[in-house]
Design an enzyme around this catalytic site. Sequence first.
Site, PDB file in Angstrom:
ATOM      1  N   ASP A  32       0.627  -1.060   0.149  1.00  0.00           N
ATOM      2  CA  ASP A  32       0.039   0.150   0.032  1.00  0.00           C
ATOM      3  C   ASP A  32       0.731   1.070  -0.088  1.00  0.00           C
ATOM      4  OD1 ASP A  32      -2.621  -1.303   2.076  1.00  0.00           O
ATOM      5  OD2 ASP A  32      -1.844  -1.813   0.090  1.00  0.00           O
ATOM      6  N   LEU A  82     -35.422  -8.184 -18.824  1.00  0.00           N
ATOM      7  CA  LEU A  82     -35.633  -9.627 -19.077  1.00  0.00           C
ATOM      8  C   LEU A  82     -36.864  -9.794 -18.763  1.00  0.00           C
ATOM      9  CD1 LEU A  82     -32.201 -11.049 -17.288  1.00  0.00           C
ATOM     10  CD2 LEU A  82     -32.761 -11.035 -19.958  1.00  0.00           C
ATOM     11  N   LYS A 114     -28.201 -13.487 -10.868  1.00  0.00           N
ATOM     12  CA  LYS A 114     -28.962 -12.169 -11.187  1.00  0.00           C
ATOM     13  C   LYS A 114     -28.622 -11.562 -10.025  1.00  0.00           C
ATOM     14  CE  LYS A 114     -32.853 -10.180 -12.796  1.00  0.00           C
ATOM     15  NZ  LYS A 114     -32.949  -9.044 -12.041  1.00  0.00           N
ATOM     16  N   ARG A 135     -29.164   2.695 -16.465  1.00  0.00           N
ATOM     17  CA  ARG A 135     -30.031   2.214 -17.557  1.00  0.00           C
ATOM     18  C   ARG A 135     -31.218   3.346 -17.741  1.00  0.00           C
ATOM     19  NH1 ARG A 135     -34.854  -0.634 -17.180  1.00  0.00           N
ATOM     20  NH2 ARG A 135     -35.144  -2.144 -18.941  1.00  0.00           N
ATOM     21  N   LYS A 313     -36.305 -16.277 -11.311  1.00  0.00           N
ATOM     22  CA  LYS A 313     -36.369 -15.781 -10.071  1.00  0.00           C
ATOM     23  C   LYS A 313     -36.612 -16.676  -8.940  1.00  0.00           C
ATOM     24  CE  LYS A 313     -36.734 -11.514  -9.802  1.00  0.00           C
ATOM     25  NZ  LYS A 313     -37.563 -10.570 -10.280  1.00  0.00           N
ATOM     26  N   CYS A 407     -44.789 -29.266  32.073  1.00  0.00           N
ATOM     27  CA  CYS A 407     -43.807 -29.655  30.984  1.00  0.00           C
ATOM     28  C   CYS A 407     -44.434 -30.991  30.140  1.00  0.00           C
ATOM     29  CB  CYS A 407     -42.564 -30.336  31.534  1.00  0.00           C
ATOM     30  SG  CYS A 407     -41.296 -31.235  30.549  1.00  0.00           S
TER      31      CYS A 407
HETATM   32  S1  IVH Z   1     -28.439  -9.263 -18.760  1.00  0.00           S
HETATM   33  C1  IVH Z   1     -30.918  -8.432 -22.330  1.00  0.00           C
HETATM   34  N1  IVH Z   1     -27.392 -10.623 -16.725  1.00  0.00           N
HETATM   35  O1  IVH Z   1     -31.466  -7.552 -14.266  1.00  0.00           O
HETATM   36  C2  IVH Z   1     -30.073  -8.740 -21.108  1.00  0.00           C
HETATM   37  N2  IVH Z   1     -28.981  -8.893 -16.290  1.00  0.00           N
HETATM   38  O2  IVH Z   1     -34.117  -7.289 -15.932  1.00  0.00           O
HETATM   39  C3  IVH Z   1     -30.130  -7.520 -20.405  1.00  0.00           C
HETATM   40  N3  IVH Z   1     -29.227  -8.243 -14.085  1.00  0.00           N
HETATM   41  O3  IVH Z   1     -31.475  -4.391 -15.400  1.00  0.00           O
HETATM   42  C4  IVH Z   1     -29.662  -7.974 -18.745  1.00  0.00           C
HETATM   43  N4  IVH Z   1     -27.747  -9.649 -13.043  1.00  0.00           N
HETATM   44  O4  IVH Z   1     -29.563  -4.866 -14.166  1.00  0.00           O
HETATM   45  C5  IVH Z   1     -28.172  -9.556 -17.151  1.00  0.00           C
HETATM   46  N5  IVH Z   1     -26.178 -11.478 -14.857  1.00  0.00           N
HETATM   47  C6  IVH Z   1     -27.122 -10.942 -15.387  1.00  0.00           C
HETATM   48  C7  IVH Z   1     -27.691  -9.911 -14.369  1.00  0.00           C
HETATM   49  C8  IVH Z   1     -28.624  -8.904 -15.087  1.00  0.00           C
HETATM   50  C9  IVH Z   1     -28.488  -8.813 -12.946  1.00  0.00           C
HETATM   51  C10 IVH Z   1     -30.051  -7.228 -14.012  1.00  0.00           C
HETATM   52  C11 IVH Z   1     -29.874  -5.968 -14.836  1.00  0.00           C
HETATM   53  C12 IVH Z   1     -30.986  -5.691 -15.704  1.00  0.00           C
HETATM   54  C13 IVH Z   1     -32.162  -6.717 -14.860  1.00  0.00           C
HETATM   55  C14 IVH Z   1     -32.948  -7.534 -16.065  1.00  0.00           C
END
Ligand code: IVH
Length: 784
Positions: A32, A82, A114, A135, A313, A407
């Site tokens: 560091d 998605l 995800k 986004r 999910k 008990c």
């Molecule tokens: S792919 C067309 N990969 O999930 C594909 N998304 O509704 C676009 N997210 O807003 C996304 N982990 O923020 C992708 N491994 C992953 C992800 C991911 C989280 C979130 C992303 C996006 C939402 C999709």
Amino acid sequence: MADPARRVEALRRRLHEANHRYYVLDDPAIPDAEYDALLRELEALEAAHPELASGTSPTQRVGTTPSSAFAPVRHAVPMLSLANAFSDEEVADFVRRIEQGLDVRDPVFSVEPKLDGLALSLRYEDGRLVVAATRGDGATGEDVTANVRTIRSIPLELFGSGWPQVLEVRGEVFMPVAEFNAWNQRALAEGARPLANPRNGAAGSLRQLDPRVTAQRPLAFFAYGVGAVEGGKLPATHSQTLQRLADWGFPVCTENAVVRGLDGLLGYYRGIGARRPALPFDIDGVVYKLDDYAAQREMGFVSRAPRWAIAHKFPAQEQSTVLEAIDIQIGRTGAATPVARLQPVQVSGVVVTNATLHNADQIARLDVRIGDTVIVRRAGDVIPEIVRVVEERRPDGAEPWTMPSRCPVCGSEIVREEGQAVWRCSGELACPAQRKEAVRHFASRRAMDIEGLGDRLIEDLCDLGYVTEVGDLYALTLDDLVEMKRRVDAREAEAEGGMPAPRAKGKIATRWAENLLASVDRSRTTTLERFLFALGIEHVGESTAKALAAWFGSLETIRRLPWPLFKRVPDVGGEVARSLGHFFDQPGNQRVIDVLLERGVTPAEPGAPSPRAREGLDPATLLVDLEIPKVTRIRAEQIVAACGGGDSLATIGAPALEAGGVPSAVAAAFVQWRHEDAHASLLRACLAAQRDLLARIPEADALGARPLDGMTVVLTGSLSSMTREQAGERLEALGAKVSGSVSKKTGFVVAGEAAGSKLEKAQQLGIDVWDEARLLAFLDTHGG
Ligand code: IVH
């Protein structure tokens, strides 16, 4: 310097590289201090040569001047969302659509966690970060470049070579769970507002107007895809592209994988679901993406989501179900814990049938009644709990719940001590549930460590009457065990309505029993601290047991000691002292100890009390510890002085005390207290025990003072050459007391890898911090 531009270039390269090794590869390259020195040199050069300034310089990571707003950024390629799948069927439909669309079987997918954070698009031109945007609505986001530059794991300049002239990298910004927790702990300690959850933490941090604030937030990033690509080519598959992104310096989640077909997807989903609580980041599902880009193009999009990807999910972590019954579980010390029996319900992928209700107060607070619809929560791998009742769904006639008076196991009365939340079965060792728990605790690894004596065996040994108290374990014979096994087998066969299962003959049939007897025998040799812990005295955990053993040195002393003297041991307060006294006051418990000793259990003892035990063995401290009304420290000293040093404490009268300067109200209170027989004999017993102890405490010199006598030490982080526990033992051997928390009294802190809040606290308090090398050198010099 000959050419500042070249030096600046070289410094930036080295710092970028060091940063990547540290934050992305987790493999630091330079100390560091060296990093700091290089950074300072670069800052100085940039200040002296403003023409050399650059937005992608490592100096930009600390956060530049605040911006007023986040300018809109139009995404060159829209950021899509998605579609979601919540069940295996929906995933099967997704796979079927692809198989039909492409006319293939078991297509290859890239599968990824995800992440529960915030999507980010990073635009690189000629390998340099030019814009970072959120986004937004998918078409237009907000410019958060200044904030994103402070995220250390995001490359400001790409590594390696071969990147397209324009490259948009998409990924998720998030706050790792450990960092989130540490952040909140600190916030709470400082009276600041904690973050609601890691997701909010990440979102809030990115939208800070002052990048210097963002720089302080522990944000991380994983790349999961690309947007615009111009002037260059990427590999033909998504997984290869992710690999390429990693080569160029981006952090890519190591949980990503490549699988085939529906089975591959579901297997990945279940695997990661099981490990979810242990992951260092929050995820709310997994994402499946067709791996082949050509296949992706062929599948195309519906409205704003791709047909080639889907988010599977995890189910919500709260569910509603019906409370069918409330059972009472009896613990080792008789504590009666209500347990909710539920109609089975899936909560985060696990079927929940029981939930803890903690205690009767909790039930009253929630007003949970049998038949109620309740909301159950499962947080990580902790025991599920009931969050609240859905009152609208309460069945007619549901009555408030009350603790049963008897008990359920032994029928003894269930009582509640004054001011306590816990109700207890009063049956003690007459209660089979408490007996079993006592044996289980006694045999457990950290207590007597009787290998092979598992729950099932304890259950059988107790139920069939071979063991009613822990001493019985040491009288078991091979015949007993074999006979017991035969009875268990017969009972089971009868329950199943058939013949007893044929049993293995000869040696194999008895091997388990021989092994068990051998480990029972091995446990006879133990230490005093383990033995004390194994007795299962309420409030006496491992560390208290250890402290008692070291302080008093022998079982004989401890088991005869009047309770107030336990308070002399550091960290033992009134409640623990009384609990010890209460335990040793029971003739039944003394008998259990006698039986254990008679049957050959020999706890190794230090022998003599610790030299430190001399502290506080004076009559005034004793009077304070006796908790006599009105007798504070000052009054106690006056009383002792009036007694001429304490010899006549047990006999002196009020007039003599007053004559000696003790206020009359205090003198009266003391004499009145002592008037009670039990108090008078306790006082005499304490005085005698103090004399006895004093006579047995060796002079510190005789023992040879140890280098860390009287020093409190805290260990934090992980050491590479030994475990923290081992380091603690070695320090204790040199006289140190090892504590779990840092305070002003801490002598020094040993900080290993990844030390966190304790290290910070030590630094705040200006306490000496040792690294592993210093610890090893010290142990080496002092033979520890
Ligand atoms: S792919 C067309 N990969 O999930 C594909 N998304 O509704 C676009 N997210 O807003 C996304 N982990 O923020 C992708 N491994 C992953 C992800 C991911 C989280 C979130 C992303 C996006 C939402 C999709």
